[in-house]
Design a protein around this motif. Structure first.
Motif, PDB file in Angstrom:
ATOM      1  N   MET A  35      26.125  29.315 -34.267  1.00 15.17           N
ATOM      2  CA  MET A  35      27.107  30.299 -33.828  1.00 15.17           C
ATOM      3  C   MET A  35      26.671  31.698 -34.245  1.00 15.17           C
ATOM      4  O   MET A  35      25.850  31.857 -35.157  1.00 15.17           O
ATOM      5  CB  MET A  35      28.477  30.009 -34.450  1.00 15.17           C
ATOM      6  N   GLY A  92      25.884  30.166 -25.574  1.00 16.17           N
ATOM      7  CA  GLY A  92      26.983  29.375 -25.033  1.00 16.17           C
ATOM      8  C   GLY A  92      28.246  30.195 -24.845  1.00 16.17           C
ATOM      9  O   GLY A  92      28.240  31.425 -24.926  1.00 16.17           O
ATOM     10  N   ARG A 127      30.518  33.128 -30.631  1.00 18.62           N
ATOM     11  CA  ARG A 127      30.005  32.272 -29.570  1.00 18.62           C
ATOM     12  C   ARG A 127      28.921  31.345 -30.100  1.00 18.62           C
ATOM     13  O   ARG A 127      28.323  31.607 -31.146  1.00 18.62           O
ATOM     14  CB  ARG A 127      29.462  33.115 -28.422  1.00 18.62           C
ATOM     15  N   THR A 128      28.687  30.274 -29.379  1.00 16.90           N
ATOM     16  CA  THR A 128      27.635  29.352 -29.776  1.00 16.90           C
ATOM     17  C   THR A 128      26.272  29.933 -29.402  1.00 16.90           C
ATOM     18  O   THR A 128      26.137  30.656 -28.409  1.00 16.90           O
ATOM     19  CB  THR A 128      27.811  27.987 -29.102  1.00 16.90           C
ATOM     20  N   THR A 159      28.819  30.012 -38.986  1.00 16.09           N
ATOM     21  CA  THR A 159      29.052  28.583 -38.841  1.00 16.09           C
ATOM     22  C   THR A 159      30.545  28.361 -38.619  1.00 16.09           C
ATOM     23  O   THR A 159      31.348  29.277 -38.853  1.00 16.09           O
ATOM     24  CB  THR A 159      28.623  27.818 -40.112  1.00 16.09           C
ATOM     25  N   PRO A 160      30.942  27.164 -38.184  1.00 13.26           N
ATOM     26  CA  PRO A 160      32.383  26.898 -38.029  1.00 13.26           C
ATOM     27  C   PRO A 160      33.163  27.087 -39.325  1.00 13.26           C
ATOM     28  O   PRO A 160      34.361  27.370 -39.293  1.00 13.26           O
ATOM     29  CB  PRO A 160      32.415  25.434 -37.569  1.00 13.26           C
ATOM     30  N   TYR A 162      32.883  31.555 -40.013  1.00  9.91           N
ATOM     31  CA  TYR A 162      32.879  32.591 -38.979  1.00  9.91           C
ATOM     32  C   TYR A 162      33.929  33.672 -39.218  1.00  9.91           C
ATOM     33  O   TYR A 162      33.719  34.837 -38.876  1.00  9.91           O
ATOM     34  CB  TYR A 162      33.028  31.982 -37.582  1.00  9.91           C
TER      35      TYR A 162
END
Length: 217
Positions: free
Chosen positions: A1, A71, A87-88, A164-165, A168
């Motif tokens: 991300m 992504g 965003r990814t 990262t998730p 973020y």
């Protein structure tokens, strides 16, 4: 991300922005000269369209290649509450034969750009990168030496940071906080949201140029 914001600045104010960034980042700038090729999937790869970007760093003695897939942006209440786009992103170093490989897989060249400018990379809660570049298009395939500006008199400012998730929100806050320092010269927002140039840019640039970046922030 990754967390990302973007804006535009008039070329006449880029030197002032560089002075400001030099003082804020505390590191030396790096030259930026990147050949970017956007490839899109052909019908043989299915009905769902796919897009990848090949980037060649031309400023290296031995140019290096990177493949990047950007992504979709994060959506929902969490995304609406932060001022940066999350965003990814998947990227990897590849060999100089990568373009030939993607052609063989069924991808086709959609367009290519040459980005020329400079960048700063530094640590401030997150690993933040700031790039300032003119975006140029080629009249013919791979004709780098004939590239002409897409938007004469304007340059693109990108601020990005890997995330990262799990972190973020923290990274987005760090990027947003840093962008506040640049507000007198350039307004940064989520990509694809046009905000135009900053009305105070001329006065802020004149102040920075007169004292060499010594203005207290």
């Amino acid at each position: 991300m990754e967390c990302v914001v973007q804006g535009i600045i008039e070329t006449q104010h880029v030197e002032a922005l560089e002075i400001l960034l030099q003082g804020l980042c505390g590191v030396q700038r790096e030259r930026l000269r990147v050949h970017e090729l956007c490839l899109k999937s052909g019908p043989s790869l299915g009905v769902v369209p796919s897009e990848v970007r090949l980037l060649c760093d031309l400023d290296q003695p031995d140019p290096t290649w990177t493949v990047k897939h950007v992504g979709g942006a994060m959506r929902g209440p969490g995304a609406d509450q932060i001022s940066v786009m999350v965003r990814t992103l998947i990227e990897s170093k590849v060999s100089k034969n990568a373009l030939r490989m993607f052609y063989a897989l069924g991808y086709k060249l959609d367009h290519e750009l040459l980005k020329v400018g400079f960048a700063f990379h530094f640590q401030r809660t997150a690993n933040i990168s700031v790039s300032v570049s003119s975006v140029n298009k080629m009249p013919k395939v791979h004709a780098i030496d004939e590239a002409v500006p897409v938007t004469p008199g304007m340059q693109i400012v990108d601020v990005t940071a890997p995330a990262t998730p799990a972190n973020y929100s923290e990274v987005a806050a760090a990027v947003s906080s840093f962008c506040e320092f640049l507000a007198p010269l350039v307004h940064l927002s989520k990509p694809f949201i046009s905000t135009g140039v900053v009305p105070t840019a001329a006065a802020a640039a004149a102040s920075l140029m007169s004292d060499g970046g010594g203005t207290a922030l």
